[in-house]
Structures are given as structure tokens and as C-alpha cells.
Scaffold this active site. Structure first.
Site, PDB file in Angstrom:
ATOM      1  N   ASP A 166      -4.886   3.428  -2.022  1.00 21.96           N
ATOM      2  CA  ASP A 166      -6.005   3.785  -1.145  1.00 21.96           C
ATOM      3  C   ASP A 166      -6.511   5.173  -1.486  1.00 21.96           C
ATOM      4  O   ASP A 166      -5.821   6.174  -1.273  1.00 21.96           O
ATOM      5  CB  ASP A 166      -5.567   3.750   0.319  1.00 21.96           C
ATOM      6  CG  ASP A 166      -5.339   2.339   0.823  1.00 21.96           C
ATOM      7  OD1 ASP A 166      -6.279   1.531   0.760  1.00 21.96           O
ATOM      8  OD2 ASP A 166      -4.213   2.041   1.277  1.00 21.96           O
ATOM      9  N   MET A 197     -12.307   4.128  -0.936  1.00 20.80           N
ATOM     10  CA  MET A 197     -13.010   4.403   0.314  1.00 20.80           C
ATOM     11  C   MET A 197     -13.689   5.755   0.159  1.00 20.80           C
ATOM     12  O   MET A 197     -13.288   6.766   0.742  1.00 20.80           O
ATOM     13  CB  MET A 197     -12.031   4.372   1.489  1.00 20.80           C
ATOM     14  CG  MET A 197     -11.585   2.963   1.840  1.00 20.80           C
ATOM     15  SD  MET A 197     -10.232   2.910   3.061  1.00 20.80           S
ATOM     16  CE  MET A 197      -8.831   2.889   1.940  1.00 20.80           C
ATOM     17  N   HIS A 215      -1.170  -1.346  -4.210  1.00 16.88           N
ATOM     18  CA  HIS A 215      -2.459  -1.041  -3.596  1.00 16.88           C
ATOM     19  C   HIS A 215      -2.565   0.462  -3.403  1.00 16.88           C
ATOM     20  O   HIS A 215      -1.719   1.082  -2.743  1.00 16.88           O
ATOM     21  CB  HIS A 215      -2.586  -1.760  -2.247  1.00 16.88           C
ATOM     22  CG  HIS A 215      -3.953  -1.676  -1.655  1.00 16.88           C
ATOM     23  ND1 HIS A 215      -5.001  -2.458  -2.072  1.00 16.88           N
ATOM     24  CD2 HIS A 215      -4.453  -0.889  -0.668  1.00 16.88           C
ATOM     25  CE1 HIS A 215      -6.089  -2.181  -1.370  1.00 16.88           C
ATOM     26  NE2 HIS A 215      -5.779  -1.219  -0.508  1.00 16.88           N
ATOM     27  N   ASP A 237      -6.883  -6.565   4.225  1.00 17.05           N
ATOM     28  CA  ASP A 237      -6.265  -5.247   4.281  1.00 17.05           C
ATOM     29  C   ASP A 237      -6.355  -4.726   5.707  1.00 17.05           C
ATOM     30  O   ASP A 237      -7.442  -4.519   6.232  1.00 17.05           O
ATOM     31  CB  ASP A 237      -7.004  -4.311   3.321  1.00 17.05           C
ATOM     32  CG  ASP A 237      -6.411  -2.908   3.276  1.00 17.05           C
ATOM     33  OD1 ASP A 237      -5.422  -2.638   3.987  1.00 17.05           O
ATOM     34  OD2 ASP A 237      -6.947  -2.074   2.519  1.00 17.05           O
ATOM     35  N   SER A 262       0.833  -1.197   0.000  1.00 16.38           N
ATOM     36  CA  SER A 262       0.000   0.000   0.000  1.00 16.38           C
ATOM     37  C   SER A 262       0.868   1.247   0.000  1.00 16.38           C
ATOM     38  O   SER A 262       1.650   1.476   0.928  1.00 16.38           O
ATOM     39  CB  SER A 262      -0.912   0.023   1.225  1.00 16.38           C
ATOM     40  OG  SER A 262      -1.563   1.270   1.324  1.00 16.38           O
ATOM     41  N   MET A 278      -9.179   7.868  -0.525  1.00 18.48           N
ATOM     42  CA  MET A 278     -10.085   8.271   0.552  1.00 18.48           C
ATOM     43  C   MET A 278     -10.557   9.696   0.307  1.00 18.48           C
ATOM     44  O   MET A 278      -9.770  10.555  -0.102  1.00 18.48           O
ATOM     45  CB  MET A 278      -9.389   8.197   1.907  1.00 18.48           C
ATOM     46  CG  MET A 278      -8.742   6.863   2.223  1.00 18.48           C
ATOM     47  SD  MET A 278      -8.008   6.866   3.895  1.00 18.48           S
ATOM     48  CE  MET A 278      -6.994   5.390   3.819  1.00 18.48           C
TER      49      MET A 278
END
Length: 225
Positions: free
Chosen positions: A36, A69, A34, A176, A10, A38
């Protein structure tokens, strides 16, 4: 047939001021990157968005595993598929029609993933597995890196693996949150075969070697598909 582990470092745990170099540091070792995303709405944190993913996509050939997310993934998720993401995962809690969005993502050229957060039961979503390529089980509360692994979340992994095997489905089960050398074996034994690791990789002196170690630990505990 043996399932081979996927290690997906990540970049949330990397140095954002040198993202391209941080991704280059794991080339030849990582299976996926990965990412992320957000939005400070679905989760109380703000990270990177589509423009950064589009730029970073040009810097490496490693497949991108984008974890959204965000609220309203129906609106935003297809853009990540169009930007070249290999796998785009959206949250069950944020989507009214996961099957429709999964179909849209596949039509745009990406694998479709569904994420299940810490406090969400997995049972209502087991019937959707034939429409998905990946199920991501959060082993922490979504929204922040560096949290402690929650082994009780592995019951969800076992439930998904059992359903996948009963129905002879080829689906990746990803975990995760808090994945490191001391937790990855538990997750692999439970049935996970894709592992997101942040600090365990980017906090190591040699990120590529950390990835190889994690892969070996996982492979030793993974049974036949």
C-alpha cells in the site's frame, strides 16, 4: 476451468521496522505481497514509496501487488513497474486516462490494475475491463488499515464479474478491506478471486497458516470461471 484464489497479505499491517523478515514469514504461503503506497494527498495517510519497494524487491521472490493510493499516478506508477512489481494498481478517482496508463504499465512489464474506492460507482469503468488485468474493489474507505468490511461493496464485485464473464475476459477481481476468515467467503461467492488481508495475516500467531486457512475458505466458495 476453476479459478484459484490469490491471497495477498498487506504489509501495511506488518512491523515496518523489520519488513524483510515480515515478508519472509509468508514465503511459500502467499501468492502476492500487497504493498500500500499512500502519499498523504489522495488519502490522509503516508506509508512507503518507491525506494522501499525497490529495496524490498531484492529481499523476496514473491510477486508484488502494488496499490497506489496517490495523486498523479501517471507520473509515478511506471516507476513501480520498472522496479519489478508484478501488478500495479492505480485509483480511478486519481487518473484522467486509465486506458493510457494501463498501456504504459503493461509496456513496462507489469499487470495493470484499476482500483475503485468505496464511494465510487463501478458502472462507468466496466467498459474499460478489456484494457485491465485487475480490478480492485475497496470494501472499506481507502486510506487506513483495520476498518470493518462493508458487504454492500460486493455488488460492485458482482457487476465486474458479470461483465467479465459476458465478454469472456480473463481478469482478476481483487477485494481490499476487512478481509478475514469471517468475510472472505462472502467476497469469494460474489466473484472475487484475489484477496488482500492485513491484520488477518500479520495479526495471527502463524501468518503462513492464516494464509492457508483463508485460501481454503475462499476456494470452497469460488465457482468455475
Amino acid at each position: 476451468m476453476e479459478r484459484s484464489p490469490i491471497i495477498a497479505p498487506s504489509i501495511l499491517a506488518s512491523d515496518f521496522s523489520r519488513l524483510a523478515q515480515e515478508v519472509h514469514a509468508i514465503e511459500g504461503a502467499a501468492d502476492w505481497v500487497h504493498v500500500d503506497v499512500m502519499d498523504n494527498h489522495f488519502v490522509p495517510n503516508l506509508t512507503i514509496g518507491l525506494p522501499v519497494v525497490q529495496s524490498l524487491r531484492k529481499a523476496t521472490s514473491i510477486p508484488f501487488d502494488v496499490h497506489l493510493m496517490i495523486t498523479d499516478p501517471q507520473r509515478w506508477a511506471p516507476g513501480y513497474a520498472e522496479a519489478g512489481a508484478y501488478n500495479v494498481t492505480f485509483h480511478a478517482e486519481a487518473c484522467d486516462d486509465p486506458v493510457a496508463l494501463a498501456r504504459t504499465l503493461r509496456a513496462a512489464g507489469a499487470k495493470a490494475g484499476l482500483a475503485i474506492d468505496r464511494d465510487t460507482p463501478v458502472e462507468p469503468y466496466l467498459e474499460l475491463l478489456p484494457y485491465l488485468d485487475t480490478v480492485l474493489i475497496m470494501t472499506i474507505k481507502a486510506g487506513f488499515g483495520g476498518q470493518a468490511f462493508m458487504p454492500e461493496m460486493l455488488d460492485k464485485v458482482r457487476d465486474v464479474r458479470r461483465r467479465a464473464e459476458v465478454n469472456d475476459l480473463e481478469i482478476r477481481i481483487e477485494v481490499d478491506g476487512g478481509i478475514a476468515a469471517d468475510t472472505i467467503e462472502q467476497a469469494a461467492e460474489a466473484g472475487a478471486d484475489a484477496f488482500v488481508a492485513g491484520t488477518a495475516v500479520y495479526g495471527a500467531a502463524d501468518p503462513a497458516e492464516a494464509i492457508r486457512k483463508l485460501r481454503g475458505l475462499a476456494a470452497d466458495r469460488m465457482g468455475p470461471a
